[in-house]
Enzyme design. Structure first.
Site, mmCIF file in Angstrom:
data_model
loop_
_atom_site.group_PDB
_atom_site.id
_atom_site.type_symbol
_atom_site.label_atom_id
_atom_site.label_comp_id
_atom_site.label_asym_id
_atom_site.label_seq_id
_atom_site.Cartn_x
_atom_site.Cartn_y
_atom_site.Cartn_z
ATOM 1 N N TYR A 145 0.802 -1.214 0.000
ATOM 2 C CA TYR A 145 0.000 0.000 0.000
ATOM 3 C C TYR A 145 0.841 1.273 0.000
ATOM 4 O O TYR A 145 0.345 2.341 -0.326
ATOM 5 C CB TYR A 145 -0.935 0.023 1.218
ATOM 6 C CG TYR A 145 -2.012 -1.040 1.205
ATOM 7 C CD1 TYR A 145 -2.128 -1.953 0.169
ATOM 8 C CD2 TYR A 145 -2.920 -1.134 2.247
ATOM 9 C CE1 TYR A 145 -3.103 -2.921 0.166
ATOM 10 C CE2 TYR A 145 -3.912 -2.101 2.260
ATOM 11 C CZ TYR A 145 -3.990 -2.995 1.209
ATOM 12 O OH TYR A 145 -4.972 -3.953 1.214
ATOM 13 N N LYS A 196 4.373 -14.838 2.528
ATOM 14 C CA LYS A 196 4.523 -15.764 1.397
ATOM 15 C C LYS A 196 6.016 -15.897 1.081
ATOM 16 O O LYS A 196 6.496 -15.535 0.003
ATOM 17 C CB LYS A 196 3.737 -15.262 0.183
ATOM 18 C CG LYS A 196 2.245 -15.482 0.288
ATOM 19 C CD LYS A 196 1.857 -16.967 0.189
ATOM 20 C CE LYS A 196 2.014 -17.484 -1.235
ATOM 21 N NZ LYS A 196 1.617 -18.917 -1.330
ATOM 22 N N ASP A 229 -1.881 -18.083 2.297
ATOM 23 C CA ASP A 229 -2.996 -18.864 1.744
ATOM 24 C C ASP A 229 -3.401 -19.977 2.704
ATOM 25 O O ASP A 229 -4.591 -20.246 2.900
ATOM 26 C CB ASP A 229 -2.660 -19.415 0.356
ATOM 27 C CG ASP A 229 -1.268 -20.025 0.261
ATOM 28 O OD1 ASP A 229 -0.509 -19.994 1.250
ATOM 29 O OD2 ASP A 229 -0.924 -20.531 -0.826
ATOM 30 N N ASP A 253 -5.083 -7.026 5.811
ATOM 31 C CA ASP A 253 -6.347 -6.480 5.336
ATOM 32 C C ASP A 253 -7.303 -7.611 4.958
ATOM 33 O O ASP A 253 -8.469 -7.653 5.380
ATOM 34 C CB ASP A 253 -6.075 -5.573 4.133
ATOM 35 C CG ASP A 253 -7.268 -4.711 3.758
ATOM 36 O OD1 ASP A 253 -8.345 -4.866 4.358
ATOM 37 O OD2 ASP A 253 -7.116 -3.863 2.856
ATOM 38 N N ASP A 257 -10.636 -9.338 7.395
ATOM 39 C CA ASP A 257 -12.007 -9.345 6.885
ATOM 40 C C ASP A 257 -12.560 -10.770 6.849
ATOM 41 O O ASP A 257 -13.730 -11.013 7.172
ATOM 42 C CB ASP A 257 -12.066 -8.730 5.489
ATOM 43 C CG ASP A 257 -12.150 -7.211 5.528
ATOM 44 O OD1 ASP A 257 -11.914 -6.639 6.614
ATOM 45 O OD2 ASP A 257 -12.431 -6.597 4.488
#
Length: 372
Positions: A145, A196, A229, A253, A257
């Site tokens: 970001y 990752k 993942d 983020d 959620d």
């Protein structure tokens, strides 16, 4: 009780349902002030789409400067379809990004707690989520970001290309990891670091830096590593294995959620965005629900104010040292739910749904009952 008798708050309701849920949160702030015998000096500010309409910018420099001076910032939500076609630099969401950057707020704390009265509202089996209590610590000043270079360009063949850069340095990783390890010391002493590292260099550096910090300073904490993942899958499969999850900006983020739906509704989860502590408290700091502006229900009076009210509880605890009052607010929310208070997002088929104001009324009634 905290010896201070006055606190300054900057309140930024934002767009969509932001002003509606903020009104209920401020009713709770007023109640706390009367109960605790403290004064809250509240200044209202304009951010997001509302600020674009009024001033041509998502957030004014004056608002940033005020945020630096107050004890805490209460933030609603920003954005909506009417501003989606603006240049990226003028999008409403720039307001929250600037506040994080300019106030050096690098760690976002997102507790994921399943309240017993809401177990049946979740789409996950009750035995999987019962007594769930975890915290996601999201780094929020770096990563995809904020990394450079970024932008949109036209290629020689006429195609358009958008690009962003995922970067993390040692200092950026260590400071958010310390927040996670310190938090775990007050909980079940387990930190799961998520990245990752198998396919990204930034993820590999993240894993290496956190591992070295753990060896130097936090050997009393159990450290686990998990790919993002797999973490997403495990949050649905076996969420109670987690205590504190620490991860980068974009994964935090997404995962928070996802985790919010374990609780039954996005409208139940608060958050705190903090930087370095000042003594035992965090100033400046920003408190907001993790839900968005929900323009589809804005103005209908049906939004769930619980996440905004629970964000007030986090503010009382982390920035204002009002632990007793924070616990009262949290308990009032739980008790109101136990008595059947439900907004539309929480109500099961055939159950009556309260308005936003009625939900606020229910919490205030429980606050009164807790002290009588």
């Amino acid at each position: 009780m905290n010896k201070r008798k006055k606190f300054s708050l900057l309140v930024l309701p934002g767009d969509g349902i932001g002003p509606e849920v903020m009104r209920e949160a401020l009713r709770v702030v007023e109640w706390v002030g009367q109960y605790a015998g403290v004064e809250f000096a509240i200044n209202l500010g304009t951010v997001g789409g509302a600020a674009i309409d009024a001033y041509g910018t998502p957030i004014q420099d004056e608002t940033i400067e005020e945020a630096k001076q107050v004890d805490a910032v209460l933030f609603g939500a920003v954005g909506g379809p009417r501003w989606e076609k603006l240049d990226f630099s003028l999008r409403p969401e720039i307001a929250i990004l600037r506040l994080r950057r300019d106030l050096s707020l690098f760690a976002n704390l997102r507790p994921v707690t399943v309240f017993d009265p809401l177990i049946e509202t979740s789409t996950i089996k009750p035995e999987v989520i019962r007594n769930l209590d975890l915290v996601i610590v999201r780094e929020c000043m770096g990563g995809l970001y904020f990394g450079e270079p970024r932008g949109i360009e036209t290629m020689p063949d006429g195609q358009t290309r958008g690009f962003n850069t995922e970067t993390y340095s040692t200092n950026e990783i260590e400071r958010v990891a310390r927040v996670a390890f310190d938090l775990a010391r007050r909980r079940r002493r387990i930190v799961c670091s998520v990245e990752k590292a198998n396919v990204t260099e930034s993820g590999l550096v993240w894993r290496q830096v956190i591992s070295k910090l753990h060896e130097r300073e936090f050997e009393d904490i159990e450290l686990r590593h998990m790919y993002a993942d797999n973490c997403a899958m495990q949050l649905v499969r076996n969420p109670k294995q987690f205590d504190v999850i620490v991860t980068g900006n974009i994964f935090g983020d997404i995962l928070s959620d996802l985790a919010s739906m374990l609780t039954g509704s996005l409208g139940m989860l608060p958050s705190a965005t903090i930087g370095s502590s000042t003594g035992d408290s965090f100033r400046p700091a920003l408190y907001e629900p993790i839900h968005g502006s929900a323009p589809d229900i804005a103005g209908k009076g049906i939004a769930n104010p619980m996440a905004q009210i629970l964000s007030v509880a986090m503010m009382l605890r982390l920035s204002l040292d009002l632990e007793k009052e924070a616990e009262l607010v949290e308990q009032a929310c739980i008790q109101s739910l136990a008595r059947g208070a439900r907004t539309a997002d929480l109500a099961l088929a055939g159950e009556p749904a309260l308005t936003t104001t009625e939900m606020g009324d229910a919490v205030l009634r429980e606050l009164e009952s807790l002290i009588t």
